[in-house]
Design a protein around this motif. Sequence first.
Motif, PDB file in Angstrom:
ATOM      1  N   GLY A  27      -1.883   4.942   9.717  1.00  0.00           N
ATOM      2  CA  GLY A  27      -2.836   5.730   9.972  1.00  0.00           C
ATOM      3  C   GLY A  27      -3.524   6.464   8.753  1.00  0.00           C
ATOM      4  N   THR A  28      -3.463   5.868   7.433  1.00  0.00           N
ATOM      5  CA  THR A  28      -4.222   6.427   6.321  1.00  0.00           C
ATOM      6  C   THR A  28      -5.491   6.632   6.362  1.00  0.00           C
ATOM      7  OG1 THR A  28      -4.105   4.320   4.754  1.00  0.00           O
ATOM      8  CG2 THR A  28      -2.216   5.941   4.728  1.00  0.00           C
ATOM      9  N   ASN A  29      -6.165   5.650   6.969  1.00  0.00           N
ATOM     10  CA  ASN A  29      -7.844   5.558   7.276  1.00  0.00           C
ATOM     11  C   ASN A  29      -8.012   6.677   8.300  1.00  0.00           C
ATOM     12  OD1 ASN A  29      -9.188   3.446   5.248  1.00  0.00           O
ATOM     13  ND2 ASN A  29      -7.534   2.229   6.203  1.00  0.00           N
ATOM     14  N   GLU A  33     -11.367   2.077   0.802  1.00  0.00           N
ATOM     15  CA  GLU A  33     -11.313   2.272   2.270  1.00  0.00           C
ATOM     16  C   GLU A  33     -11.430   3.852   2.602  1.00  0.00           C
ATOM     17  OE1 GLU A  33      -8.512   0.078   4.583  1.00  0.00           O
ATOM     18  OE2 GLU A  33      -7.966  -1.063   2.688  1.00  0.00           O
TER      19      GLU A  33
HETATM   20  C1  GRF Z   1      -6.056  -0.975   6.240  1.00  0.00           C
HETATM   21  O1  GRF Z   1      -5.960  -1.808   4.930  1.00  0.00           O
HETATM   22  C2  GRF Z   1      -7.327  -1.275   6.898  1.00  0.00           C
HETATM   23  O2  GRF Z   1      -8.498  -1.996   6.218  1.00  0.00           O
HETATM   24  C3  GRF Z   1      -6.756  -2.739   7.852  1.00  0.00           C
HETATM   25  O3  GRF Z   1      -5.388  -2.260   8.072  1.00  0.00           O
HETATM   26  C4  GRF Z   1      -4.934  -1.380   7.091  1.00  0.00           C
HETATM   27  C5  GRF Z   1      -4.581  -0.007   7.935  1.00  0.00           C
HETATM   28  O4  GRF Z   1      -4.097   1.000   7.375  1.00  0.00           O
HETATM   29  N1  GRF Z   1      -7.544  -3.160   8.695  1.00  0.00           N
HETATM   30  P1  GRF Z   1      -3.915   2.557   7.884  1.00  0.00           P
HETATM   31  O5  GRF Z   1      -3.159   2.091   9.103  1.00  0.00           O
HETATM   32  O6  GRF Z   1      -5.177   3.220   7.841  1.00  0.00           O
HETATM   33  O7  GRF Z   1      -3.042   3.049   6.817  1.00  0.00           O
END
Ligand code: GRF
Length: 208
Positions: free
Chosen positions: A12-14, A181
């Motif tokens: 869930g870093t995004n 991202e």
């Molecule tokens: C990210 O690299 C995103 O681009 C891909 O999965 C990963 C998810 O990372 N689809 P996070 O869970 O947001 O840290």
Amino acid sequence: MLRVLVCVSGGGTNLQALIDSMESGKVRDAQIVRVISNNKGAYALERAREHHIDAVCVSPKEYPDREAFHAAFLHAVEESDPDLIVLAGFLVVLPEEMIRKYRNRILNIHPSLIPSFCGTGCYGLKVHEKALERGVKITGATVHFVDEGTDTGPIVLQKAVAVQSGDTPGTLQRRVMEEAEWELLPRAVDLFAHGKISVRDGRADVAD
Ligand code: GRF
């Protein structure tokens, strides 16, 4: 206020980048109304709860078949009445009915410059493994709308990131997240919230 639903499967870093951008005012006129994970152990769920965001798990493991899972998942989506759905590291194929219903209202983030290193089976660390295997010098990330294909929908934003000698899939993944991202996804949500993205003939136009 734009109602945003975020679907997650992992760390869930995004999602965190999105939450932080909303709290700091970088993303305006949008709020996360719910986070759905297919995996109850996803740390993303904790991140949401820490910020008092409704966080639920709908796991395929808890349903007898795909159809029952899809019905439960769609119910959890519709209940939150979203204007925009964001797939932030969501590893489940969406029900077609959902893609039709929310056409051009579902954004996905992919960690490469589409159409390179994408498509069925190309997700997570594998994307960066393939980029290193091919020896590209530039990779990056893409935010796109979701259509019936895998990573085939209209491209909204892309940002390039340099590959460095000595990169491993892990170091490259981290750099793509940090440099691309976490910046692109909040920007795309802000643009969407302000009506700056339009789609025509399968291509997205962004007005800045
Ligand atoms: C990210 O690299 C995103 O681009 C891909 O999965 C990963 C998810 O990372 N689809 P996070 O869970 O947001 O840290």
